[in-house]
Design a protein around this motif. Structure first.
Motif, mmCIF file in Angstrom:
data_model
loop_
_atom_site.group_PDB
_atom_site.id
_atom_site.type_symbol
_atom_site.label_atom_id
_atom_site.label_comp_id
_atom_site.label_asym_id
_atom_site.label_seq_id
_atom_site.Cartn_x
_atom_site.Cartn_y
_atom_site.Cartn_z
ATOM 1 N N LYS A 150 -2.903 15.593 -1.144
ATOM 2 C CA LYS A 150 -3.755 16.180 -0.106
ATOM 3 C C LYS A 150 -2.966 16.392 1.186
ATOM 4 N N GLN A 151 -2.180 15.373 1.549
ATOM 5 C CA GLN A 151 -1.433 15.455 2.789
ATOM 6 C C GLN A 151 -0.365 16.544 2.737
ATOM 7 N N LYS A 196 8.931 13.071 4.529
ATOM 8 C CA LYS A 196 9.666 11.852 4.172
ATOM 9 C C LYS A 196 8.765 10.625 4.259
ATOM 10 N N ARG A 197 7.962 10.557 5.315
ATOM 11 C CA ARG A 197 7.058 9.402 5.478
ATOM 12 C C ARG A 197 6.035 9.361 4.354
ATOM 13 N N ASP A 201 5.571 6.396 1.690
ATOM 14 C CA ASP A 201 4.290 5.701 1.522
ATOM 15 C C ASP A 201 3.890 5.622 0.058
ATOM 16 N N VAL A 202 4.160 6.679 -0.698
ATOM 17 C CA VAL A 202 3.872 6.658 -2.144
ATOM 18 C C VAL A 202 4.771 5.639 -2.831
ATOM 19 N N LYS A 203 6.035 5.656 -2.475
ATOM 20 C CA LYS A 203 6.997 4.730 -3.084
ATOM 21 C C LYS A 203 6.607 3.279 -2.835
ATOM 22 N N ASP A 204 6.090 3.010 -1.618
ATOM 23 C CA ASP A 204 5.732 1.640 -1.241
ATOM 24 C C ASP A 204 4.292 1.291 -1.598
ATOM 25 N N ASN A 205 3.633 2.184 -2.335
ATOM 26 C CA ASN A 205 2.246 1.965 -2.777
ATOM 27 C C ASN A 205 1.246 1.840 -1.626
ATOM 28 N N ARG A 206 1.568 2.458 -0.499
ATOM 29 C CA ARG A 206 0.627 2.476 0.625
ATOM 30 C C ARG A 206 -0.342 3.658 0.512
ATOM 31 N N VAL A 207 0.091 4.667 -0.237
ATOM 32 C CA VAL A 207 -0.721 5.875 -0.429
ATOM 33 C C VAL A 207 -0.683 6.255 -1.897
#
Length: 248
Positions: free
Chosen positions: A22-23, A4-5, A9-15
């Protein structure tokens, strides 16, 4: 794994999507290598690159893959020839020639606890430096006490307070490996023994020192493989971190 995290993170453009992949998968497929991207989450430290047997291009590719999130990078057994290629590609890295280690973004030391790296002789220093640099890369303070073997045991006693006050001791010796038993009988801290391939014929490239250390009558001594400074420092770092967390 916190799926979920990662998705958040993808949704919030952090990753990026590629980093999220990869994760989620747990490793990167490079063709010649499958790079473990989840080792830090499982074991506390990221994957280490063993440089011997890999060419410069392969080491560079692995570093590029691991460094995407500014991980700490440690490549061991890197020759000076390969190091030149790595320094050209990653000028912000540091090559420790005696240790044969290439390091990027070492963890900052945040504890007064330290690891004592002790050698019997000067000829053991290359293995000791691999241990010391590995420990420092992982955020440990290190005290180096070199050339205090039993042939001149007064040298050991002159440095015994520094050794006794360490949180863990890495004792490194070739020849017959006697230093380990002596230190083990003097301290109340864990002693990690490293046999080296230093010595005359019947040292048998470290086998004699290895057997001697495995048969030590001193309690509290554990033994890693011949010349394995990295392995000793990894274990010492884990012990030191646990002790720091308990005291902190």
């Amino acid at each position: 794994m916190d799926v979920k995290r990662i998705l958040q993170d993808v949704k919030d453009n952090r990753v990026s999507i590629s980093e999220a992949k990869k994760q989620l998968v747990g490793f990167s497929e490079l063709g010649f290598a499958k790079v473990d991207t989840q080792r830090k989450a499982r074991n506390g430290y990221p994957e280490v690159i063993y440089g011997e047997g890999k060419n410069s291009k392969q080491i560079i590719s692995i570093i590029e893959d691991l460094y995407t999130d500014k991980r700490t990078i440690l490549a061991t057994r890197v020759s000076t020839v390969k190091a030149k290629d790595l320094m050209l590609k990653f000028p912000f890295g540091v090559y420790h020639e005696e240790a044969r280690c290439f390091v990027i973004n070492p963890i900052k030391t945040n504890s007064d606890e330290y690891i004592a790296v002790v050698t019997a002789g000067t000829s053991d220093i290359d293995v000791a430096e691999e241990a010391a640099v590995t420990a420092e890369t992982y955020g440990n303070k290190v005290e180096r006490i070199y050339d205090v073997g039993v042939a001149g045991i007064h040298r050991l006693f002159a440095n015994i307070d520094v050794i006794k006050n360490a949180s863990v001791i890495i004792a490194i010796a070739g020849m017959e490996g006697a230093l380990v038993s002596v230190i083990g009988g003097l301290v109340d801290k864990p002693v990690i023994a490293v046999p080296t391939s230093v010595g005359y014929g019947t040292n048998l490239e470290g086998i004699t020192a290895l057997f001697s250390m495995l048969n030590s009558c001193s309690s509290g001594v554990s033994v890693v493989n011949i010349d394995n400074g990295f392995g000793a420092a990894y274990n010492a770092s884990m012990i030191n971190r646990i002790k720091s967390e308990v005291r902190g």
